[in-house]
Motif scaffolding. Structure first.
Motif: not given
Length: 164
Positions: A150-153, A13-20, A159-162
């Motif tokens: 969606x990946x970013x979410x 799909x041409x998506x970047x790997x998940x990142x923080x 991170x926001x909820x630990x």
């Protein structure tokens, strides 16, 4: 070389790997059994993604989920529908003991270009159509943008909820 299914899909799909993903916390509102906090973070195209983060107050969250609102041609409804403030009462998922991140999809609610909020505007459908069409002309898709969002979410929710 073997790839896991996530890597294969991202490549295809041409998506970047998940990142923080850096995010900013906003106003917190205490509601019955949970809090709602406005969160904003950046999208792949430099856009700002507004979301609501719901966390239970009576107990620690049992887990977390990213919830995207329905489409239904109602571009003025986004994260506020998941909050149960507008639209279908069946979309209100914030009262189940889970941490919930509910972002606006591109061209919905506060991610509309000319107007924000939950009031409809005559331009809404055209903005959505344009977001799709311009990407197709550039050899891209609106779905790829949605999947990257969606990946970013998911990264922001963790991170926001630990949560683990």
């Amino acid at each position: 070389m073997t790839h896991d299914i996530g890597s294969m899909l991202r490549d295809r799909l041409g998506l970047a790997p998940p990142v923080p993903v850096a995010f900013e916390r906003g106003e917190v509102t205490g509601l019955h059994g949970y809090t709602r906090q406005r969160i904003e973070y950046g999208g792949l195209e430099g856009d700002t993604i507004p979301a609501f983060l719901f966390t239970p107050t009576a107990q620690p969250a049992r887990g977390g989920v990213v919830v995207f609102h329905q489409h239904n041609g109602e571009f003025h409804f986004g994260k506020s529908e998941i909050a149960g403030e507008v639209g279908s009462p069946f979309q209100a998922l914030a009262r189940r003991g889970l941490a919930v991140l509910a972002p606006d999809a591109l061209t919905f609610e506060d991610r509309r270009g000319q107007v924000h909020g939950v009031e409809p505007h005559d331009y809404d459908w055209l903005q959505h159509y344009s977001a799709m069409s311009y990407r197709l002309l550039d050899g891209d898709t609106l779905m790829r943008k949605g999947l990257d969002d969606a990946q970013r979410a998911l990264s922001v929710l963790i991170d926001a909820t630990e949560l683990d």
